[in-house]
Design a protein around this motif. Structure first.
Motif, PDB file in Angstrom:
ATOM      1  N   ILE A  19      -9.183   5.490   1.009  1.00 62.22           N
ATOM      2  CA  ILE A  19      -8.740   5.464   1.827  1.00 62.22           C
ATOM      3  C   ILE A  19      -7.831   7.248   1.534  1.00 62.22           C
ATOM      4  CG2 ILE A  19      -7.768   5.522   4.513  1.00 62.22           C
ATOM      5  CD1 ILE A  19      -9.396   3.470   4.275  1.00 62.22           C
ATOM      6  N   ASP A  20      -7.980   8.432   2.543  1.00 62.79           N
ATOM      7  CA  ASP A  20      -7.888   9.308   2.320  1.00 62.79           C
ATOM      8  C   ASP A  20      -6.675   9.383   2.088  1.00 62.79           C
ATOM      9  OD1 ASP A  20      -7.407  12.164   2.283  1.00 62.79           O
ATOM     10  OD2 ASP A  20      -8.141  12.823   4.628  1.00 62.79           O
ATOM     11  N   PRO A  21      -6.074  10.375   1.602  1.00 57.34           N
ATOM     12  CA  PRO A  21      -4.323   9.685   1.033  1.00 57.34           C
ATOM     13  C   PRO A  21      -3.478  10.445   2.168  1.00 57.34           C
ATOM     14  CG  PRO A  21      -4.722  10.731  -1.038  1.00 57.34           C
ATOM     15  CD  PRO A  21      -6.005  10.271   0.070  1.00 57.34           C
ATOM     16  N   LEU A  22      -4.512  11.587   3.105  1.00 58.34           N
ATOM     17  CA  LEU A  22      -3.720  12.861   3.746  1.00 58.34           C
ATOM     18  C   LEU A  22      -3.558  11.962   5.206  1.00 58.34           C
ATOM     19  CD1 LEU A  22      -4.916  16.527   2.885  1.00 58.34           C
ATOM     20  CD2 LEU A  22      -2.221  15.462   2.208  1.00 58.34           C
ATOM     21  N   SER A  23      -5.025  11.656   5.332  1.00 60.92           N
ATOM     22  CA  SER A  23      -4.958  10.754   6.760  1.00 60.92           C
ATOM     23  C   SER A  23      -3.280   9.267   6.641  1.00 60.92           C
ATOM     24  CB  SER A  23      -5.470   9.904   6.978  1.00 60.92           C
ATOM     25  OG  SER A  23      -6.114   9.165   6.214  1.00 60.92           O
ATOM     26  N   ARG A  24      -3.095   9.558   5.336  1.00 58.41           N
ATOM     27  CA  ARG A  24      -1.925   8.132   5.869  1.00 58.41           C
ATOM     28  C   ARG A  24      -0.505   8.798   5.641  1.00 58.41           C
ATOM     29  NH1 ARG A  24      -0.935   4.502   1.164  1.00 58.41           N
ATOM     30  NH2 ARG A  24      -1.107   3.240   2.530  1.00 58.41           N
ATOM     31  N   LYS A 217      -5.116  -2.460  10.426  1.00 56.28           N
ATOM     32  CA  LYS A 217      -6.885  -2.984  10.150  1.00 56.28           C
ATOM     33  C   LYS A 217      -8.178  -1.840  10.181  1.00 56.28           C
ATOM     34  CE  LYS A 217      -5.150  -6.296  13.164  1.00 56.28           C
ATOM     35  NZ  LYS A 217      -4.510  -7.104  14.162  1.00 56.28           N
ATOM     36  N   GLU A 218      -8.516  -1.236  10.468  1.00 53.50           N
ATOM     37  CA  GLU A 218      -9.187  -0.603  10.305  1.00 53.50           C
ATOM     38  C   GLU A 218      -9.678   0.654   9.168  1.00 53.50           C
ATOM     39  OE1 GLU A 218      -8.307  -1.333  14.689  1.00 53.50           O
ATOM     40  OE2 GLU A 218      -7.097   0.055  12.948  1.00 53.50           O
ATOM     41  N   GLU A 219      -8.442   0.623   8.637  1.00 55.96           N
ATOM     42  CA  GLU A 219      -8.514   0.523   7.226  1.00 55.96           C
ATOM     43  C   GLU A 219      -9.129   0.594   6.088  1.00 55.96           C
ATOM     44  OE1 GLU A 219      -5.169   4.328   7.450  1.00 55.96           O
ATOM     45  OE2 GLU A 219      -4.074   2.123   7.308  1.00 55.96           O
ATOM     46  N   ILE A 220      -8.320  -1.082   6.569  1.00 51.09           N
ATOM     47  CA  ILE A 220      -9.085  -2.498   5.191  1.00 51.09           C
ATOM     48  C   ILE A 220     -10.430  -2.415   6.439  1.00 51.09           C
ATOM     49  CG2 ILE A 220      -8.959  -5.026   4.950  1.00 51.09           C
ATOM     50  CD1 ILE A 220      -5.664  -4.235   5.916  1.00 51.09           C
ATOM     51  N   ARG A 221     -10.899  -1.986   6.765  1.00 52.35           N
ATOM     52  CA  ARG A 221     -12.000  -2.394   6.804  1.00 52.35           C
ATOM     53  C   ARG A 221     -12.672  -1.030   6.324  1.00 52.35           C
ATOM     54  NH1 ARG A 221     -16.095  -5.019   9.864  1.00 52.35           N
ATOM     55  NH2 ARG A 221     -14.915  -5.803  11.142  1.00 52.35           N
ATOM     56  N   GLU A 222     -12.823   0.043   6.624  1.00 56.26           N
ATOM     57  CA  GLU A 222     -13.470   1.619   5.499  1.00 56.26           C
ATOM     58  C   GLU A 222     -13.112   0.926   4.457  1.00 56.26           C
ATOM     59  OE1 GLU A 222     -12.187   5.184   5.713  1.00 56.26           O
ATOM     60  OE2 GLU A 222     -11.610   5.165   7.167  1.00 56.26           O
ATOM     61  N   LEU A 223     -12.396   0.380   4.341  1.00 59.59           N
ATOM     62  CA  LEU A 223     -11.793   0.419   2.612  1.00 59.59           C
ATOM     63  C   LEU A 223     -13.326  -0.027   1.857  1.00 59.59           C
ATOM     64  CD1 LEU A 223     -10.727   1.916   0.243  1.00 59.59           C
ATOM     65  CD2 LEU A 223      -9.218  -0.308   0.380  1.00 59.59           C
ATOM     66  N   TYR A 224     -13.285  -1.182   2.214  1.00 55.77           N
ATOM     67  CA  TYR A 224     -14.144  -2.904   2.018  1.00 55.77           C
ATOM     68  C   TYR A 224     -15.552  -1.938   1.984  1.00 55.77           C
ATOM     69  CZ  TYR A 224     -10.446  -6.022   1.039  1.00 55.77           C
ATOM     70  OH  TYR A 224      -9.658  -6.215   0.751  1.00 55.77           O
ATOM     71  N   GLU A 248      -1.713  -7.855   5.133  1.00 56.25           N
ATOM     72  CA  GLU A 248      -0.469  -6.868   6.298  1.00 56.25           C
ATOM     73  C   GLU A 248      -0.611  -5.392   5.666  1.00 56.25           C
ATOM     74  OE1 GLU A 248       2.612  -8.576   8.673  1.00 56.25           O
ATOM     75  OE2 GLU A 248       2.075 -10.121   8.713  1.00 56.25           O
ATOM     76  N   GLY A 249      -2.326  -5.644   4.912  1.00 58.69           N
ATOM     77  CA  GLY A 249      -2.336  -4.081   4.910  1.00 58.69           C
ATOM     78  C   GLY A 249      -1.239  -3.585   3.814  1.00 58.69           C
ATOM     79  N   GLN A 250      -0.843  -4.160   3.059  1.00 59.98           N
ATOM     80  CA  GLN A 250      -0.103  -3.360   2.196  1.00 59.98           C
ATOM     81  C   GLN A 250      -1.453  -2.967   0.936  1.00 59.98           C
ATOM     82  OE1 GLN A 250       0.399  -4.535  -1.648  1.00 59.98           O
ATOM     83  NE2 GLN A 250       2.631  -3.238  -1.182  1.00 59.98           N
ATOM     84  N   PRO A 251      -1.252  -1.608   0.199  1.00 62.54           N
ATOM     85  CA  PRO A 251      -2.165  -0.959  -0.091  1.00 62.54           C
ATOM     86  C   PRO A 251      -2.608  -2.181  -1.243  1.00 62.54           C
ATOM     87  CG  PRO A 251      -1.100   0.318   0.680  1.00 62.54           C
ATOM     88  CD  PRO A 251      -0.179  -1.160   0.529  1.00 62.54           C
ATOM     89  N   TRP A 252      -1.569  -2.037  -2.313  1.00 59.05           N
ATOM     90  CA  TRP A 252      -2.126  -3.383  -3.361  1.00 59.05           C
ATOM     91  C   TRP A 252      -2.866  -4.446  -3.808  1.00 59.05           C
ATOM     92  CZ3 TRP A 252      -0.967  -7.637  -6.160  1.00 59.05           C
ATOM     93  CH2 TRP A 252      -1.824  -7.669  -7.606  1.00 59.05           C
ATOM     94  N   LEU A 253      -2.108  -4.442  -2.658  1.00 60.46           N
ATOM     95  CA  LEU A 253      -2.724  -6.544  -2.128  1.00 60.46           C
ATOM     96  C   LEU A 253      -4.118  -5.793  -1.964  1.00 60.46           C
ATOM     97  CD1 LEU A 253       0.210  -8.339  -0.844  1.00 60.46           C
ATOM     98  CD2 LEU A 253      -0.297  -8.887  -2.716  1.00 60.46           C
ATOM     99  N   VAL A 254      -4.158  -5.508  -1.035  1.00 65.66           N
ATOM    100  CA  VAL A 254      -5.528  -4.910  -0.294  1.00 65.66           C
ATOM    101  C   VAL A 254      -6.602  -4.696  -1.864  1.00 65.66           C
ATOM    102  CG1 VAL A 254      -6.832  -3.713   1.364  1.00 65.66           C
ATOM    103  CG2 VAL A 254      -4.718  -4.832   2.136  1.00 65.66           C
ATOM    104  N   ASN A 255      -5.978  -4.185  -1.887  1.00 64.92           N
ATOM    105  CA  ASN A 255      -6.811  -3.517  -3.262  1.00 64.92           C
ATOM    106  C   ASN A 255      -7.349  -4.993  -4.495  1.00 64.92           C
ATOM    107  OD1 ASN A 255      -8.308  -0.419  -3.850  1.00 64.92           O
ATOM    108  ND2 ASN A 255      -6.110  -0.961  -2.856  1.00 64.92           N
TER     109      ASN A 255
END
Length: 533
Positions: A19-24, A217-224, A248-255
């Motif tokens: 996910i583009d880091p600058l968008s976060r 939620k949208e970023e999780i879908r985009e990443l996957y 709940e979107g925790q980045p390490w857990l999502v990845n």
């Protein structure tokens, strides 16, 4: 080359789904603060993506060309702790090397050598001042892992940065961004003489504190979906709400979930295989059982007294669980670590389903080793769980062992609930799942047991609700309210055929014969078994 889901270190766009880091981050706010020559903080729990965002910000600012932006991680100074001379020198060395890499010049190293003989309380500020004077553009400095430094060393670094603030931007950095797990105002710094200094007093020039959030939620879908677009491997639509509930979107857990299910589960390296929710559950169990580094760090934090003072009331869910009784700095500390969260207008709760699962498991790990039994004795012929048989056995176990075993728990106030959850862990080991719901002020713990009755995804699943309560006050009132709560949870999760209300009575004056009982009830036409323990 196929990219992969990253679970270690900063993102690399060429090899990681990203996910583009600058968008976060709020780039407009950050640029405005830099233009205003402000010093500010960006903080977030570990492995949330701070470093990736700050490296991207550094590159963005340098490409824009208005500033010279430098990123430096000062965690290496942690080993020297209160040796201020060593920590300050290490910090200057790190900064000089990073400046050299960005400017492609040995000038930063020369200035570093010039300041080596300056005292420990001025070496850093002098280095930054002389460097700023020598650069052709204003300097933006990003200092990561600032809260890895401790005691006198951290105070010295903060105060030296503060001392040059009035000379910016000509003779000191125009803007400095401090990055860490916590906001600088929440630092409680114990000096070598045992005095306590707050971060706010040591660094009172902070203009703003920004917090990096989790994925949406949208970023999780985009990443996957990046994985699907590159490999053709598809995700069942039901996977996405499941991943959200687990992380709940925790980045390490999502990845980590995605990496486990697409790479570590070797059979799924066949990209024609569709990823299903059952595979996500299996991936979650494997991550929890393996105790990957991210989870291991959180588990270790449970031993800290200030963490226990916050987590134990959430686990116990007793009538005495009251946030107003907790030290506010302890609450903020545990929140900054990402272990707990609070939605607007609601009470504190564990941050996500994976943390809710791993915390009680870890706190009862030793107990579980003594309770390993074959699952067949409590299973019916069709593979379903005979919960009445299991709870009858637990009653006898609880009667014989509760007093001795609960005293061994670090989190003794939550002992009865933890002991039951340790006992039920065999259900997970036997192919079932336990979903746990607890939070400060709930006055109860909700457990949903799910047992697939076939190996085929989408097949029939047995669902059983267990509602756990500590007896406080009149038993009839507790049963009346507990039946309603049990039914509401049964109705919510679709487990309308079987529910159990378990009431732990910790009145020492009562005999075990008085405390151990069970009785069937009906609520809204549905059977609920009530158990006394």
């Amino acid at each position: 080359m196929e990219r992969f889901f990253n679970t270690a270190g900063p993102q690399k766009v060429d090899i990681n789904y990203t996910i583009d880091p600058l968008s976060r981050i709020n780039l407009d706010d950050i640029k405005s603060l830099i233009r205003q020559q402000r010093y500010f903080v960006l903080h977030a729990p570990r492995q949330t993506g701070k470093t990736s965002c700050m490296l991207a910000l550094r590159d963005y600012l340098n490409e824009e060309g208005d500033y010279i932006a430098v990123y430096a991680n000062v965690e290496g100074g942690q080993a020297s702790r209160n040796d201020v001379q060593s920590v300050v020198k290490s910090t200057v060395d790190t900064l000089a090397e990073q400046f050299r890499a960005i400017t492609k010049s040995n000038m930063p190293l020369q200035i570093r050598d010039e300041v080596q003989q300056i005292g420990k309380d001025a070496m850093l500020s002098t280095f930054l001042g002389r460097l700023s004077e020598s650069l052709p553009k204003p300097l933006v400095l990003i200092i990561d892992e600032i809260d890895a430094l401790v005691g006198d060393s951290l105070v010295s670094v903060l105060r030296q940065i503060r001392s040059g603030y009035a000379y910016r931007p000509a003779a000191f950095p125009q803007s400095i961004i401090l990055c860490g797990v916590r906001d600088v105002r929440d630092y409680r710094i114990v000096l070598s003489n045992q005095d306590i200094v707050t971060g706010g007093s040591a660094f009172n020039i902070k203009a703003k504190s920004l917090r990096l959030g989790n994925f949406t939620k949208e970023e999780i879908r985009e990443l996957y979906m990046q994985h699907t677009q590159e490999t053709g491997q598809r995700w069942d639509e039901a996977c996405f709400p499941m991943v959200w509930e687990a992380t709940e979107g925790q980045p390490w857990l999502v990845n980590a979930l995605a990496n486990e299910v697409t790479n570590e589960m070797k059979e799924n390296r066949d990209r024609s295989i569709r990823i299903t929710p059952d595979m996500i559950y299996q991936a979650q169990e494997r991550i929890i059982y393996r105790r990957d580094t991210h989870l291991d760090i959180l588990i270790d934090k449970l031993k800290e007294p200030r963490v226990k003072r916050v987590i134990e009331p959430i686990l116990s869910n007793s009538e005495d669980s009251d946030e107003s009784l907790m030290p506010s700095d302890d609450v903020q500390y545990v929140m900054d670590m990402g272990l707990i969260t609070r939605e607007r207008g609601k009470s504190l709760r564990i941050a996500n389903a994976i943390y809710r699962e791993i915390i009680p498991r870890e706190l009862t790990w030793t107990t579980q080793q003594f309770l390993v039994q074959e699952p067949q004795w409590y299973q019916n012929a069709d593979g379903s769980i005979n919960m009445e048989k299991l709870l009858l056995d637990f009653q006898q176990f609880f009667r014989q062992n509760a007093d001795a075993w609960i005293q061994k728990f670090d989190y003794a106030e939550a002992g009865p609930q933890l002991l039951l959850q340790a006992f039920l862990q065999r259900i997970v080991n036997g192919g079932g799942y336990i979903d746990r719901e607890y939070g400060l002020g709930r006055r109860r713990t909700d457990l949903l047991i799910r047992k697939p009755l076939t190996d085929h995804y989408g097949g029939p699943v047995q669902r059983i609700v267990l509602e756990l309560k500590i007896k406080r006050g009149d038993l009839d009132t507790i049963i009346e309210k507990g039946l309603q709560q049990t039914w509401e949870y049964m109705d919510t999760v679709g487990a309308v055929d079987e529910g159990h209300l378990i009431i732990f009575d910790r009145t020492k004056e009562k005999s075990w014969d008085e405390r151990i009982w069970h009785k069937p009830y009906q609520y809204e036409g549905h059977p609920i078994m009530v158990w006394g323990m």
